[in-house]
Scaffold this active site. Structure first.
Site, PDB file in Angstrom:
ATOM      1  N   SER A 125       0.479  -1.731  -0.225  1.00 42.21           N
ATOM      2  CA  SER A 125      -0.513   0.429   0.216  1.00 42.21           C
ATOM      3  C   SER A 125       0.966   1.205  -0.033  1.00 42.21           C
ATOM      4  CB  SER A 125      -0.886   0.109   1.011  1.00 42.21           C
ATOM      5  OG  SER A 125      -0.229  -0.064   2.377  1.00 42.21           O
ATOM      6  N   THR A 126       1.468   1.869  -0.420  1.00 45.95           N
ATOM      7  CA  THR A 126       2.925   2.179  -0.326  1.00 45.95           C
ATOM      8  C   THR A 126       3.989   2.327  -1.342  1.00 45.95           C
ATOM      9  OG1 THR A 126       2.523   2.150   2.255  1.00 45.95           O
ATOM     10  CG2 THR A 126       4.647   3.357   1.128  1.00 45.95           C
TER      11      THR A 126
END
Length: 573
Positions: free
Chosen positions: A389-390
């Protein structure tokens, strides 16, 4: 002895003289290179790539999230950090969520919140910082206008781009979350299914985000105040009120990034390693380096059992202290000086047995090495783990300016909730704070919770040596530390430093890459390490995905390195 086939995956190492960038998508890399070729600096390139990544890799980051960056300005010999991570809304107090008598589904190990309201949906969103943070970096340290920096992102949002296989896979994996929000479905699940990547017989479908394009164009024309005080802010807060979110107009008006001169730093073998102060992964990475510095790692190879054992023991100690002490410095007493004290590192390193894993392992007492003495209040070990998610970008320009920038939505596709009419996919950073009271990371209005982002810059004799960082949840911390050690301790090239099999200690078990030699894997077990051997592949998230740029101290040429298994690109000219 049984013999198995193993992955042998590699990427070439680009070498350049005038400028170099890294990112997780080719379109962002090309946008950053274009900025540098036209005379922009590293900050211009990094901000442009960051905005572009929010469009072309929307599950990992975007203007509904936040991030951290480290900047080195070569001519001024000045290094600083910008923290634009997400803040808890003012309504986020101890009564914000109803708790249940069970462990939550999140990777931090907090207590379960009813309906996972701190993880999924509008109530999981904290106050976004990306727009304000990137705009501040550009205003203070860049040379191009916001409109120029946003132009590629606007174009790809409005015209669309071919959906790559990894984004299609990510959307498929996140369908249960995305399907809960009609505004999200319209963008990412047209016709109820994910968009199709190219498959050899058919061209890829395009992901078009016209609402987001309009939002980005408004920011380009009116500046960040449009997002925090103007028309976008009014849309966000009215929809939050209607849909049960916590973010108010006052939250957006109050939000400010934090600039820290010199950042948070330590010396490692004579090099200065700079990260972002506060409740990020940087302090844990720097503490681990302080522990590793007590040992002569160069004596053994980067894949030797002795080396791997020492890394594991250092990381386990740093993580034990992390989960015991680290919290928002605005609201928690944290022994920052003690945690990075060389004397404390010596004490902790002295407890490492060269032939036996320490079990049980507990946290230390950094307060004894701090400027003040405070009672310890902690929350114990978290689960850690990886995530997709990054994202991370690096940039170095012809003048030696250097940027390392990480930004996130927290979980993959954040909260799964798009603010209707804006195209903004909101973060779920309320997951960063403990819903129970009385701990360093307990929920509180305005709190900036514990995050794992670890952008780092390395300077040698005050000059740029390396920019590095990674996505991947808590596993970012061990990844960037190992990459740095591979270069500084073992003299590996930038790409080779990325490709060496790694371990991770963000969880109670030591995660071990199956590509390590059988004797090393069995040796770790014999030493008493609780290990889990995993196969790293193109679709797994057992380890994070580091990206880095090295400035060769001998000739100043730039060398790029990226994770070989996943989509990540380094390029320069």
């Amino acid at each position: 002895m049984t013999s198995y086939s193993t992955w042998q995956v590699s990427k070439t190492e680009p070498i350049a003289e005038q400028g170099m960038v890294t990112a997780k998508h080719r379109l962002a890399v090309d946008a950053g290179l274009d900025v540098l070729r036209r005379g922009g600096n590293a900050v211009d390139a990094a901000v442009t790539m960051a905005f572009t990544m929010g469009v072309v890799d929307p599950g990992a980051n975007g203007i509904g999230g936040g991030g951290l960056m480290v900047v080195h300005l070569a001519r001024q010999r000045r290094t600083l950090t910008i923290d634009f991570a997400m803040d808890c809304p003012l309504a986020a107090d101890g009564s914000a969520y109803e708790l249940e008598d069970a462990a939550g589904s999140n990777r931090f190990g907090w207590r379960k919140v009813r309906d996972d309201a701190n993880t999924i949906g509008y109530r999981a969103a904290a106050v976004p910082g990306t727009v304000r943070g990137l705009a501040l970096a550009l205003e203070q340290f860049g040379t191009i206008s916001p409109a120029e920096a946003l132009a590629p992102a606007i174009r790809y949002a409005e015209e669309g781009f071919d959906v790559p296989w990894n984004l299609a896979l990510g959307i498929s994996s996140a369908m249960p979350i995305l399907a809960a929000c009609s505004a999200t479905v319209e963008i990412f699940l047209p016709g109820g299914i994910p968009p199709r990547p190219a498959d050899g017989n058919r061209a890829a479908q395009k992901l078009v985000q016209r609402d987001l394009a309009r939002t980005l164009r408004t920011i380009a024309e009116e500046g960040p105040d449009a997002y925090y005080r103007g028309s976008i802010a009014r849309t966000i807060t009215s929809e939050m009120s209607r849909l049960g979110g916590l973010i108010s107009e006052e939250d957006l008006v109050r939000y400010q990034p934090t600039i820290t001169e010199s950042g948070l730093s330590t010396e490692y073998r004579g090099d200065t390693v700079v990260g972002v102060p506060g409740a990020s992964g940087c302090v844990t990475a720097l503490q681990a380096l302080n522990l590793l510095e007590r040992f002569d790692l160069a004596r053994s190879g980067p894949e030797a059992l002795e080396t791997i054992h020492l890394h594991a023991e250092a990381y386990r100690r740093a993580f034990a202290d992390r989960y015991r002490y680290i919290g928002d410095p605005k609201q928690s007493q944290v022994p920052w000086t003690g945690l990075l004290s060389k004397a404390y590192a010596a004490q902790r390193a002295a407890s490492i047995d060269l032939v036996q894993a320490t079990d049980p392992l507990t946290y230390g007492d950094p307060w004894a090495f701090d400027t003040v003495r405070e009672p310890a209040v902690g929350g114990g070990l978290a689960h850690g783990g990886g995530d997709t998610s990054t994202t991370h970008v690096n940039a170095i320009d012809r003048d030696g300016n250097m940027v390392s920038l990480t930004q996130t939505l927290v979980n993959g596709f954040g909260s799964g909730a798009v603010v209707p009419g804006t195209g903004i996919l909101m973060n779920n950073a309320m997951l960063w704070v403990d819903p129970e009271p009385g701990r360093p990371n307990s929920i509180a209005p305005g709190k900036r919770g514990l995050n794992n982002m670890t952008p780092l810059l390395v300077l040698r004799d005050g000059r740029p040596l390396m920019a590095l960082g990674a996505p991947g949840g808590a596993r970012i911390i061990n990844a960037v530390t190992q990459v740095l050690s591979n270069v500084v301790d073992h003299g590996l090239s930038m790409q080779a430093a990325m490709e060496i099999p790694r371990i991770d200690c963000a969880t109670p078990r030591v995660i071990v890459d199956s590509r390590l030699a059988d004797a090393v894997k069995s040796g770790l077990v014999e030493m008493g390490h609780a290990t889990q051997v995993v196969d790293e592949t193109f679709a797994t998230v057992h380890f994070s995905t580091p990206l880095a740029i090295l400035v060769d101290p001998r000739d100043g040429r730039l060398h790029g390195g990226v994770d070989p298994f996943r989509t990540a690109i380094a390029a320069g000219f």
